[in-house]
Design a protein around this motif. Structure first.
Motif, PDB file in Angstrom:
ATOM      1  N   ALA A 138      -5.969  -2.582   0.043  1.00 45.55           N
ATOM      2  CA  ALA A 138      -5.308  -2.771  -0.945  1.00 45.55           C
ATOM      3  C   ALA A 138      -4.032  -1.911  -1.064  1.00 45.55           C
ATOM      4  O   ALA A 138      -2.762  -2.276  -1.492  1.00 45.55           O
ATOM      5  N   GLU A 139      -4.235  -0.778  -0.622  1.00 45.83           N
ATOM      6  CA  GLU A 139      -2.972   0.097  -0.542  1.00 45.83           C
ATOM      7  C   GLU A 139      -1.889  -0.254   0.586  1.00 45.83           C
ATOM      8  O   GLU A 139      -0.684  -0.361   0.009  1.00 45.83           O
ATOM      9  N   ARG A 140      -2.476  -0.928   1.657  1.00 41.65           N
ATOM     10  CA  ARG A 140      -1.476  -1.158   2.646  1.00 41.65           C
ATOM     11  C   ARG A 140      -0.750  -2.557   2.161  1.00 41.65           C
ATOM     12  O   ARG A 140       0.470  -2.703   2.695  1.00 41.65           O
ATOM     13  N   LEU A 141      -1.289  -3.295   1.346  1.00 40.98           N
ATOM     14  CA  LEU A 141      -0.545  -4.403   0.697  1.00 40.98           C
ATOM     15  C   LEU A 141       0.028  -4.189  -0.375  1.00 40.98           C
ATOM     16  O   LEU A 141       0.517  -5.322  -1.166  1.00 40.98           O
ATOM     17  N   ASP A 142       0.126  -2.963  -0.956  1.00 35.34           N
ATOM     18  CA  ASP A 142       0.901  -2.516  -2.163  1.00 35.34           C
ATOM     19  C   ASP A 142       0.474  -2.975  -3.327  1.00 35.34           C
ATOM     20  O   ASP A 142       0.948  -3.428  -4.389  1.00 35.34           O
ATOM     21  N   LEU A 449      -9.515  -8.645   2.154  1.00 43.26           N
ATOM     22  CA  LEU A 449      -8.356  -7.847   1.821  1.00 43.26           C
ATOM     23  C   LEU A 449      -8.054  -7.243   3.380  1.00 43.26           C
ATOM     24  O   LEU A 449      -7.033  -6.921   3.629  1.00 43.26           O
ATOM     25  N   ALA A 450      -9.190  -6.960   4.004  1.00 46.97           N
ATOM     26  CA  ALA A 450      -8.812  -6.333   5.394  1.00 46.97           C
ATOM     27  C   ALA A 450      -8.184  -7.308   6.245  1.00 46.97           C
ATOM     28  O   ALA A 450      -7.331  -6.758   7.057  1.00 46.97           O
ATOM     29  N   ALA A 451      -8.568  -8.434   6.051  1.00 46.56           N
ATOM     30  CA  ALA A 451      -7.883  -9.340   7.033  1.00 46.56           C
ATOM     31  C   ALA A 451      -6.483  -9.770   6.742  1.00 46.56           C
ATOM     32  O   ALA A 451      -5.701  -9.851   7.592  1.00 46.56           O
ATOM     33  N   LEU A 452      -6.369  -9.806   5.285  1.00 43.62           N
ATOM     34  CA  LEU A 452      -4.918  -9.969   4.997  1.00 43.62           C
ATOM     35  C   LEU A 452      -3.928  -8.504   5.244  1.00 43.62           C
ATOM     36  O   LEU A 452      -2.802  -8.748   5.368  1.00 43.62           O
ATOM     37  N   ALA A 453      -4.651  -7.417   5.031  1.00 48.79           N
ATOM     38  CA  ALA A 453      -3.856  -6.277   5.636  1.00 48.79           C
ATOM     39  C   ALA A 453      -3.686  -6.187   7.150  1.00 48.79           C
ATOM     40  O   ALA A 453      -2.728  -5.953   7.658  1.00 48.79           O
ATOM     41  N   PHE A 454      -4.658  -6.824   7.685  1.00 49.49           N
ATOM     42  CA  PHE A 454      -4.575  -7.031   9.364  1.00 49.49           C
ATOM     43  C   PHE A 454      -3.420  -7.754   9.735  1.00 49.49           C
ATOM     44  O   PHE A 454      -2.468  -7.711  10.612  1.00 49.49           O
ATOM     45  N   GLN A 463      -1.549   3.287  12.571  1.00 49.24           N
ATOM     46  CA  GLN A 463      -0.362   3.375  11.697  1.00 49.24           C
ATOM     47  C   GLN A 463       0.124   2.179  11.491  1.00 49.24           C
ATOM     48  O   GLN A 463       0.309   1.381  12.047  1.00 49.24           O
ATOM     49  N   ALA A 464       0.413   2.070  10.029  1.00 49.23           N
ATOM     50  CA  ALA A 464       0.644   0.726   9.547  1.00 49.23           C
ATOM     51  C   ALA A 464       1.895   0.613   9.749  1.00 49.23           C
ATOM     52  O   ALA A 464       2.883   1.434   9.767  1.00 49.23           O
ATOM     53  N   ASP A 465       2.486  -0.896  10.270  1.00 49.14           N
ATOM     54  CA  ASP A 465       3.977  -1.111  10.458  1.00 49.14           C
ATOM     55  C   ASP A 465       4.497  -1.100   9.171  1.00 49.14           C
ATOM     56  O   ASP A 465       4.101  -2.044   8.264  1.00 49.14           O
TER      57      ASP A 465
END
Length: 466
Positions: A138-142, A449-454, A463-465
């Protein structure tokens, strides 16, 4: 005197030469006695071995692949390219917000732990690991900012540090998510507890490794927590060991089968544990062909009675959290392609994995291969319940994130029908009836959520792009 002195100086060489000649003479003498009885010595252990139950030999099909070429079928598998898209679509973000709604509704204010099922305040280390993955995703997806993510993770770490451990060793198999009390699987308080699950603990350890990678400021708390758990007890001779309480006695048992075992091993490797036997597959691997694909199946029995099963979930976790290794990438490709091929042959959308059910027996393993047959659906005890096969929401989203094919897009479109903006994503759709499997769980919404972040940023361990 000179000769005697030289003789003394050369005594080491003389001893060596004498020993060499004596050894050669001994070998020549032994050869005259004929071949030693090695065959009898080699056969005897196999004839008297008791570690493998006789039932296992009876249930392993004759078509299994064995021997030194066990990996050969997978070397011919061309791994599908990963589908990291580098961005989120409007639909992706709509789905992400729905999945995050589950955790907004089901995190307990007193402990910061998530319910395993909607409005059911029980949790395991598996679901706790899933909640941690959901927060990081959720953090990576803002959907949440860094401060909220850190606050949620800190509360989880604090509660985990306050758990009463089973026999002061490791976390119990289940806890009340609101009170932190040891409970049984009916969420009834249990003074002693149920034992520990090595796979469940490895799942939360994997998630804690992701916390250290994404929030290094929390690493001291993670290390302090794990330092208070006796993880050495669940890693023995390279294997993962769990416990059960049977007739009042705590009994240890090896845990994990091909797929789950290697995912768990990777988790423990993050913290320096020697799990070489758990990570290896060849000693316990057979190949079953399903829909023209080589499927990796464990030769060991599930619960000592049922041939092991193959589901999507551990491969989804491996790819989306750690990033595939060459072996798991080929395994995952074959397992996915078999499901796509079943659809092409039968017209039935197929995305199978373990799922919670909205009615008895409340949990099932919908397999690619399991219980001795392809596409079997099994209870934990090994009974067949094929009418409960579910087009699983988490398998649909997971395969779409990893491989992004036309078929996976079709799967996501189908399971989007079970999205409830007020609760989150349900488990999926029953194949036999077409009705929704309305159970709503932490695991499924975390995987969404993990799938959408991936899709947007790649594996959580990297490291997140931006």
């Amino acid at each position: 005197m000179s000769f005697r002195r030289n003789l003394v100086r050369a005594r080491g060489h003389i001893v060596f030469l004498v020993a060499l000649v004596s050894g050669l003479a001994l070998v020549l003498w032994l050869e005259t006695l004929g071949d030693p009885p090695q065959a009898a010595e080699q056969v005897a252990p196999a004839e008297t071995a008791t570690e493998t139950p006789p039932a296992q030999a009876e249930t392993v099909p004759e078509t299994e692949t064995a021997g030194p070429d066990i990996m050969a079928p997978f070397e011919a598998v061309d791994p599908l390219p990963l589908a990291v898209r580098g961005q989120s679509t409007t639909r992706d973000m709509r789905h992400a917000r729905i999945a995050w709604t589950y955790f907004e509704n089901n995190v307990n204010a007193d402990t910061g732990l998530a319910n395993s099922v909607h409005d059911y305040p029980s949790t395991t280390m598996w679901e706790t690991g899933s909640y941690i993955v959901a927060v990081l995703s959720a953090e990576r997806l803002d959907l949440i900012n860094e401060a909220e993510a850190e606050d949620r993770l800190t509360r989880v770490l604090d509660s985990l540090s306050r758990l009463r451990l089973f026999e002061d060793t490791l976390p119990n198999k289940a806890y009340h998510a609101r009170t932190l009390a040891l409970v049984d699987y009916s969420n009834t308080p249990s003074e002693r507890g149920l034992g520990w699950s090595a796979l469940d603990i490895a799942r939360v350890v994997a998630a804690l490794g992701l916390v250290e990678r994404n929030h290094p400021e929390l690493a001291p708390q993670v290390e302090a927590l794990l330092g208070g758990w006796d993880l050495d007890r669940m890693v023995q001779d390279g294997e993962l060991i769990g416990t059960n309480v049977i007739d009042g006695e705590t009994r240890e048992n090896q845990e994990g089968r091909v797929g789950y075992e290697q995912y768990a091993a990777k988790a423990m490797m993050l913290f320096g544990y020697d799990v070489y036997r758990a990570y290896e597959v060849e000693d316990n691997l057979m190949v079953q062909e399903v829909a023209g694909q080589p499927i990796p199946v464990d030769t060991r029995l599930h619960r000592g009675t049922t041939p092991a099963f193959v589901v999507s979930e551990p491969y989804l976790f491996d790819g989306m959290e750690f990033g595939f290794d060459a072996r798991s990438h080929r395994f995952a490709t074959a397992i996915y392609r078999a499901q796509e091929a079943r659809f092409e042959e039968t017209g039935e959308l197929t995305a199978v994995t373990e799922s919670h059910l909205n009615g008895a027996p409340y949990f099932a393993y919908a397999s690619v291969w399991g219980g001795g047959e392809s596409w079997a659906v099994l209870t934990f005890r090994g009974e067949r319940i094929d009418d409960r096969r579910t087009v699983a929401t988490k398998a649909a989203f997971g395969w779409d994130a990893l491989f992004g094919t036309d078929y996976t897009a079709r799967l996501v479109e189908a399971v989007a029908a079970v999205a409830d903006p007020e609760k989150g994503f349900a488990e999926g759709i029953y194949e036999a009836s077409g009705e929704p499997n309305t159970s709503t769980t932490a695991n499924t919404n975390a995987v969404v959520l993990a799938a959408l972040a991936f899709k947007a940023h790649g594996p959580l361990m990297r490291q997140a792009d931006q």
